[in-house]
Design an enzyme around this catalytic site. Structure first.
Site, mmCIF file in Angstrom:
data_model
loop_
_atom_site.group_PDB
_atom_site.id
_atom_site.type_symbol
_atom_site.label_atom_id
_atom_site.label_comp_id
_atom_site.label_asym_id
_atom_site.label_seq_id
_atom_site.Cartn_x
_atom_site.Cartn_y
_atom_site.Cartn_z
ATOM 1 N N ASN A 11 0.864 -1.181 0.000
ATOM 2 C CA ASN A 11 0.000 0.000 0.000
ATOM 3 C C ASN A 11 0.901 1.233 0.000
ATOM 4 O O ASN A 11 1.496 1.571 1.018
ATOM 5 C CB ASN A 11 -0.880 -0.040 1.264
ATOM 6 C CG ASN A 11 -1.687 1.230 1.453
ATOM 7 O OD1 ASN A 11 -1.744 2.085 0.566
ATOM 8 N ND2 ASN A 11 -2.304 1.354 2.622
ATOM 9 N N LYS A 13 0.119 4.278 -0.297
ATOM 10 C CA LYS A 13 -0.544 5.451 0.303
ATOM 11 C C LYS A 13 -0.346 6.678 -0.599
ATOM 12 O O LYS A 13 -0.251 6.531 -1.811
ATOM 13 C CB LYS A 13 -0.037 5.666 1.725
ATOM 14 C CG LYS A 13 -0.138 4.371 2.562
ATOM 15 C CD LYS A 13 0.019 4.583 4.020
ATOM 16 C CE LYS A 13 -0.110 3.241 4.739
ATOM 17 N NZ LYS A 13 -0.039 3.359 6.177
ATOM 18 N N HIS A 96 -9.422 0.907 4.819
ATOM 19 C CA HIS A 96 -8.146 1.106 5.521
ATOM 20 C C HIS A 96 -8.376 2.025 6.722
ATOM 21 O O HIS A 96 -9.200 2.933 6.665
ATOM 22 C CB HIS A 96 -7.119 1.712 4.566
ATOM 23 C CG HIS A 96 -5.748 1.754 5.158
ATOM 24 N ND1 HIS A 96 -5.346 2.735 6.020
ATOM 25 C CD2 HIS A 96 -4.705 0.892 5.033
ATOM 26 C CE1 HIS A 96 -4.095 2.484 6.401
ATOM 27 N NE2 HIS A 96 -3.686 1.375 5.818
ATOM 28 N N GLU A 98 -6.859 4.462 7.830
ATOM 29 C CA GLU A 98 -6.722 5.896 7.557
ATOM 30 C C GLU A 98 -7.989 6.454 6.905
ATOM 31 O O GLU A 98 -8.365 7.605 7.152
ATOM 32 C CB GLU A 98 -5.470 6.146 6.695
ATOM 33 C CG GLU A 98 -4.205 5.952 7.516
ATOM 34 C CD GLU A 98 -2.992 5.454 6.747
ATOM 35 O OE1 GLU A 98 -2.946 5.594 5.510
ATOM 36 O OE2 GLU A 98 -2.076 4.906 7.398
ATOM 37 N N GLU A 166 -5.317 -5.114 10.467
ATOM 38 C CA GLU A 166 -4.307 -4.081 10.691
ATOM 39 C C GLU A 166 -4.623 -3.319 11.978
ATOM 40 O O GLU A 166 -5.411 -2.360 11.959
ATOM 41 C CB GLU A 166 -4.294 -3.097 9.522
ATOM 42 C CG GLU A 166 -3.939 -3.722 8.198
ATOM 43 C CD GLU A 166 -3.337 -2.704 7.244
ATOM 44 O OE1 GLU A 166 -2.209 -2.897 6.818
ATOM 45 O OE2 GLU A 166 -4.013 -1.696 6.968
ATOM 46 N N GLY A 172 2.496 2.064 10.749
ATOM 47 C CA GLY A 172 3.444 3.169 10.608
ATOM 48 C C GLY A 172 4.169 3.533 11.887
ATOM 49 O O GLY A 172 4.800 4.594 11.957
ATOM 50 N N SER A 212 3.562 -2.270 10.247
ATOM 51 C CA SER A 212 5.018 -2.286 10.479
ATOM 52 C C SER A 212 5.689 -3.601 10.079
ATOM 53 O O SER A 212 6.639 -4.043 10.723
ATOM 54 C CB SER A 212 5.331 -1.926 11.943
ATOM 55 O OG SER A 212 4.867 -0.619 12.228
HETATM 56 P P1 PGA Z 1 2.913 0.157 7.599
HETATM 57 O O1 PGA Z 1 1.452 0.396 6.990
HETATM 58 O O2 PGA Z 1 3.443 -1.117 6.997
HETATM 59 O O3 PGA Z 1 3.711 1.369 7.187
HETATM 60 O O4 PGA Z 1 2.764 0.047 9.080
HETATM 61 C C1 PGA Z 1 0.566 -0.678 6.790
HETATM 62 C C2 PGA Z 1 -0.708 -0.180 6.179
HETATM 63 O O5 PGA Z 1 -1.157 0.917 6.507
HETATM 64 O O6 PGA Z 1 -1.317 -0.882 5.348
#
Ligand code: PGA
Length: 257
Positions: A11, A13, A96, A98, A166, A172, A212
Protein backbone atom coordinates in the site's frame (compact mmCIF):
# COMPACT_ATOMS: atom_id res chain seq x y z
CA UNK A 1 -6.34 -28.32 5.48
CA UNK A 2 -6.91 -25.99 2.53
CA UNK A 3 -3.68 -24.61 1.12
CA UNK A 4 -4.00 -20.91 0.50
CA UNK A 5 -1.62 -19.02 -1.78
CA UNK A 6 0.04 -16.32 0.31
CA UNK A 7 -0.48 -12.68 -0.62
CA UNK A 8 1.97 -9.81 -0.15
CA UNK A 9 0.31 -6.47 -0.96
CA UNK A 10 2.02 -3.08 -0.94
CA UNK A 11 0.00 0.00 0.00
CA UNK A 12 1.93 3.01 -1.29
CA UNK A 13 -0.54 5.45 0.30
CA UNK A 14 -0.18 9.09 -0.86
CA UNK A 15 3.32 8.63 -2.23
CA UNK A 16 4.95 8.43 -5.67
CA UNK A 17 4.44 10.42 -8.84
CA UNK A 18 3.47 8.30 -11.86
CA UNK A 19 7.13 8.15 -12.93
CA UNK A 20 8.34 7.21 -9.45
CA UNK A 21 5.63 4.59 -9.22
CA UNK A 22 6.55 3.16 -12.59
CA UNK A 23 10.16 2.83 -11.48
CA UNK A 24 9.12 1.21 -8.20
CA UNK A 25 6.76 -1.21 -9.97
CA UNK A 26 9.49 -2.17 -12.46
CA UNK A 27 11.92 -2.80 -9.59
CA UNK A 28 9.39 -4.95 -7.74
CA UNK A 29 8.41 -6.88 -10.87
CA UNK A 30 12.01 -7.66 -11.77
CA UNK A 31 12.88 -8.57 -8.17
CA UNK A 32 9.94 -10.96 -7.96
CA UNK A 33 10.50 -12.42 -11.41
CA UNK A 34 11.95 -15.72 -10.20
CA UNK A 35 9.72 -16.07 -7.12
CA UNK A 36 6.84 -18.52 -7.19
CA UNK A 37 4.00 -19.37 -4.88
CA UNK A 38 3.14 -15.85 -3.69
CA UNK A 39 0.56 -13.46 -5.08
CA UNK A 40 2.08 -9.97 -5.17
CA UNK A 41 -0.09 -6.85 -5.41
CA UNK A 42 1.04 -3.22 -5.61
CA UNK A 43 -1.42 -0.45 -4.71
CA UNK A 44 -0.28 2.94 -6.02
CA UNK A 45 -2.37 6.10 -5.73
CA UNK A 46 -5.00 6.55 -8.48
CA UNK A 47 -2.67 8.77 -10.52
CA UNK A 48 -0.09 6.01 -10.69
CA UNK A 49 -2.36 3.11 -11.62
CA UNK A 50 -1.94 3.37 -15.39
CA UNK A 51 1.85 3.55 -15.19
CA UNK A 52 2.02 0.69 -12.69
CA UNK A 53 -0.35 -1.43 -14.78
CA UNK A 54 1.83 -0.85 -17.83
CA UNK A 55 5.05 -1.54 -15.91
CA UNK A 56 3.74 -4.85 -14.58
CA UNK A 57 1.85 -5.98 -17.69
CA UNK A 58 4.29 -8.77 -18.53
CA UNK A 59 4.82 -9.90 -14.96
CA UNK A 60 2.89 -11.85 -12.35
CA UNK A 61 2.41 -8.70 -10.26
CA UNK A 62 -1.18 -7.51 -9.78
CA UNK A 63 -2.23 -3.90 -9.31
CA UNK A 64 -4.78 -2.65 -6.81
CA UNK A 65 -6.35 0.70 -5.95
CA UNK A 66 -6.40 2.13 -2.42
CA UNK A 67 -10.05 3.12 -2.35
CA UNK A 68 -13.19 3.31 -4.49
CA UNK A 69 -16.58 4.93 -4.38
CA UNK A 70 -19.54 2.72 -3.57
CA UNK A 71 -21.48 4.57 -6.28
CA UNK A 72 -21.40 3.40 -9.91
CA UNK A 73 -21.22 6.87 -11.56
CA UNK A 74 -22.66 10.36 -11.39
CA UNK A 75 -22.33 13.63 -9.50
CA UNK A 76 -19.67 12.63 -6.98
CA UNK A 77 -16.86 15.12 -7.53
CA UNK A 78 -13.42 13.70 -6.91
CA UNK A 79 -14.57 10.11 -6.57
CA UNK A 80 -13.54 7.06 -8.63
CA UNK A 81 -15.91 4.16 -9.22
CA UNK A 82 -15.04 0.48 -9.57
CA UNK A 83 -16.09 0.57 -13.23
CA UNK A 84 -13.57 3.35 -13.89
CA UNK A 85 -10.78 1.07 -12.74
CA UNK A 86 -11.56 -1.57 -15.32
CA UNK A 87 -8.44 -2.79 -17.08
CA UNK A 88 -6.19 -1.01 -14.58
CA UNK A 89 -6.57 -3.05 -11.40
CA UNK A 90 -7.71 -6.41 -10.13
CA UNK A 91 -7.85 -5.51 -6.44
CA UNK A 92 -8.91 -2.62 -4.25
CA UNK A 93 -8.25 -1.85 -0.59
CA UNK A 94 -11.41 -0.84 1.25
CA UNK A 95 -11.79 0.34 4.80
CA UNK A 96 -8.15 1.11 5.52
CA UNK A 97 -7.90 2.58 9.01
CA UNK A 98 -6.72 5.90 7.56
CA UNK A 99 -9.94 6.08 5.51
CA UNK A 100 -11.93 5.24 8.60
CA UNK A 101 -10.12 7.64 10.95
CA UNK A 102 -9.29 10.61 8.69
CA UNK A 103 -12.26 10.55 6.30
CA UNK A 104 -14.93 9.19 8.58
CA UNK A 105 -15.72 6.10 6.55
CA UNK A 106 -18.24 3.93 8.35
CA UNK A 107 -18.60 0.15 8.34
CA UNK A 108 -21.75 0.63 6.30
CA UNK A 109 -19.94 2.64 3.60
CA UNK A 110 -17.10 0.15 3.59
CA UNK A 111 -19.51 -2.74 3.13
CA UNK A 112 -21.09 -0.90 0.18
CA UNK A 113 -17.62 -0.38 -1.33
CA UNK A 114 -16.72 -4.06 -0.93
CA UNK A 115 -19.99 -5.03 -2.64
CA UNK A 116 -19.36 -2.50 -5.45
CA UNK A 117 -15.81 -3.78 -5.95
CA UNK A 118 -16.90 -7.40 -6.20
CA UNK A 119 -19.77 -6.52 -8.53
CA UNK A 120 -17.19 -5.00 -10.89
CA UNK A 121 -15.09 -8.15 -10.72
CA UNK A 122 -12.45 -6.71 -8.38
CA UNK A 123 -11.15 -8.41 -5.26
CA UNK A 124 -11.70 -6.19 -2.24
CA UNK A 125 -9.02 -6.20 0.46
CA UNK A 126 -11.23 -5.35 3.43
CA UNK A 127 -9.28 -3.88 6.36
CA UNK A 128 -10.22 -4.18 10.01
CA UNK A 129 -8.32 -3.50 13.22
CA UNK A 130 -8.63 -2.10 16.70
CA UNK A 131 -7.18 1.06 18.22
CA UNK A 132 -4.75 1.06 21.13
CA UNK A 133 -7.55 2.04 23.53
CA UNK A 134 -9.64 -0.93 22.44
CA UNK A 135 -6.66 -3.29 22.77
CA UNK A 136 -5.84 -1.97 26.22
CA UNK A 137 -9.44 -2.43 27.30
CA UNK A 138 -9.17 -6.14 26.43
CA UNK A 139 -11.92 -5.90 23.80
CA UNK A 140 -9.84 -6.37 20.63
CA UNK A 141 -11.38 -9.67 19.52
CA UNK A 142 -14.98 -8.55 20.04
CA UNK A 143 -14.26 -5.20 18.35
CA UNK A 144 -12.69 -6.76 15.26
CA UNK A 145 -15.38 -9.46 15.01
CA UNK A 146 -18.04 -6.78 15.02
CA UNK A 147 -16.17 -4.53 12.58
CA UNK A 148 -15.72 -7.47 10.20
CA UNK A 149 -19.39 -8.45 10.35
CA UNK A 150 -20.52 -4.87 9.72
CA UNK A 151 -17.93 -4.26 6.99
CA UNK A 152 -19.13 -7.37 5.12
CA UNK A 153 -22.83 -6.66 5.49
CA UNK A 154 -24.53 -7.72 2.24
CA UNK A 155 -21.30 -9.11 0.82
CA UNK A 156 -21.54 -12.44 -1.01
CA UNK A 157 -18.57 -12.78 -3.43
CA UNK A 158 -16.56 -14.95 -1.06
CA UNK A 159 -14.15 -16.26 -3.68
CA UNK A 160 -12.91 -12.73 -4.35
CA UNK A 161 -12.48 -11.57 -0.77
CA UNK A 162 -9.18 -10.81 0.98
CA UNK A 163 -9.24 -9.52 4.56
CA UNK A 164 -6.43 -7.56 6.23
CA UNK A 165 -6.11 -7.34 10.00
CA UNK A 166 -4.31 -4.08 10.69
CA UNK A 167 -4.25 -2.98 14.33
CA UNK A 168 -4.25 0.83 14.22
CA UNK A 169 -1.50 1.05 16.84
CA UNK A 170 0.87 -0.98 14.66
CA UNK A 171 0.45 1.01 11.43
CA UNK A 172 3.44 3.17 10.61
CA UNK A 173 4.71 3.02 14.18
CA UNK A 174 7.54 0.53 13.75
CA UNK A 175 5.84 -1.47 16.48
CA UNK A 176 4.30 -4.52 14.83
CA UNK A 177 1.86 -6.76 16.66
CA UNK A 178 3.43 -10.01 17.81
CA UNK A 179 2.75 -12.94 15.49
CA UNK A 180 0.79 -14.47 18.37
CA UNK A 181 -1.45 -11.39 18.74
CA UNK A 182 -2.04 -11.36 14.97
CA UNK A 183 -2.74 -15.10 14.85
CA UNK A 184 -5.27 -14.79 17.68
CA UNK A 185 -7.28 -12.07 15.95
CA UNK A 186 -6.94 -13.58 12.49
CA UNK A 187 -8.23 -16.93 13.79
CA UNK A 188 -11.22 -15.01 15.15
CA UNK A 189 -11.66 -13.32 11.76
CA UNK A 190 -11.67 -16.71 10.07
CA UNK A 191 -14.23 -17.97 12.56
CA UNK A 192 -16.26 -14.83 11.87
CA UNK A 193 -16.24 -15.52 8.12
CA UNK A 194 -17.28 -19.09 8.87
CA UNK A 195 -20.22 -17.77 10.86
CA UNK A 196 -21.33 -15.57 7.95
CA UNK A 197 -20.42 -17.68 4.92
CA UNK A 198 -19.63 -21.17 6.17
CA UNK A 199 -16.49 -23.21 6.79
CA UNK A 200 -15.57 -23.75 3.18
CA UNK A 201 -15.32 -20.03 2.39
CA UNK A 202 -13.65 -19.33 5.71
CA UNK A 203 -10.92 -21.87 5.03
CA UNK A 204 -10.27 -20.46 1.55
CA UNK A 205 -10.26 -16.73 2.34
CA UNK A 206 -6.81 -15.18 2.57
CA UNK A 207 -6.41 -13.11 5.72
CA UNK A 208 -3.36 -10.83 5.92
CA UNK A 209 -1.61 -9.08 8.77
CA UNK A 210 -0.61 -5.43 8.35
CA UNK A 211 1.26 -2.98 10.57
CA UNK A 212 5.02 -2.29 10.48
CA UNK A 213 5.83 -5.41 8.47
CA UNK A 214 9.32 -5.58 6.99
CA UNK A 215 11.65 -8.22 5.54
CA UNK A 216 13.10 -8.94 8.99
CA UNK A 217 9.86 -9.56 10.90
CA UNK A 218 7.63 -11.16 8.23
CA UNK A 219 8.84 -14.75 8.74
CA UNK A 220 7.20 -15.54 12.09
CA UNK A 221 3.88 -14.09 10.85
CA UNK A 222 3.90 -16.39 7.83
CA UNK A 223 4.60 -19.38 10.09
CA UNK A 224 1.27 -18.95 11.87
CA UNK A 225 -1.52 -21.19 10.58
CA UNK A 226 -4.15 -18.54 9.88
CA UNK A 227 -1.92 -15.72 8.57
CA UNK A 228 -1.74 -15.77 4.78
CA UNK A 229 0.51 -12.82 4.08
CA UNK A 230 0.87 -9.12 4.69
CA UNK A 231 -0.43 -5.72 3.74
CA UNK A 232 2.71 -3.59 3.76
CA UNK A 233 2.86 0.21 3.94
CA UNK A 234 6.21 1.95 4.47
CA UNK A 235 8.34 -1.04 3.48
CA UNK A 236 6.52 -1.31 0.14
CA UNK A 237 8.04 1.97 -1.03
CA UNK A 238 11.54 0.50 -1.35
CA UNK A 239 11.71 -2.21 -3.98
CA UNK A 240 14.56 -4.13 -2.30
CA UNK A 241 12.79 -4.22 1.03
CA UNK A 242 9.43 -5.20 -0.48
CA UNK A 243 11.02 -7.90 -2.63
CA UNK A 244 12.79 -9.11 0.51
CA UNK A 245 9.38 -9.64 2.15
CA UNK A 246 8.14 -11.54 -0.90
CA UNK A 247 11.31 -13.67 -0.86
CA UNK A 248 10.68 -14.79 2.72
CA UNK A 249 7.03 -15.56 1.94
CA UNK A 250 8.04 -17.53 -1.18
CA UNK A 251 10.64 -19.55 0.72
CA UNK A 252 8.26 -20.42 3.55
CA UNK A 253 5.51 -21.27 1.09
CA UNK A 254 7.85 -23.63 -0.80
CA UNK A 255 8.94 -25.26 2.47
CA UNK A 256 5.32 -25.79 3.52
CA UNK A 257 4.27 -27.48 0.28
P1 PGA B 1 2.91 0.16 7.60
O1 PGA B 1 1.45 0.40 6.99
O2 PGA B 1 3.44 -1.12 7.00
O3 PGA B 1 3.71 1.37 7.19
O4 PGA B 1 2.76 0.05 9.08
C1 PGA B 1 0.57 -0.68 6.79
C2 PGA B 1 -0.71 -0.18 6.18
O5 PGA B 1 -1.16 0.92 6.51
O6 PGA B 1 -1.32 -0.88 5.35
Amino acid sequence: MTRRTPVIAGNWKMNTTPDEGKELAIGIASGCDQLDGVEVIVCPPFTGLAAAAEATANSAISVGAQNISSEPSGAFTGEISAAMLEGLVTHVIVGHSERRALYGETDEQIAAKAVAAAAAGLSPIVCVGESLEVRQSGQAIEFVENQLRESLSGYTAWNQLIVAYEPVWAIGTGEAATPQQAQEIIAAIRAGISGIAGDEHASRTRVLYGGSVNSTNIGPFMDRPDIDGALVGGASLKSDEFVGIVEVAARLSAEAS
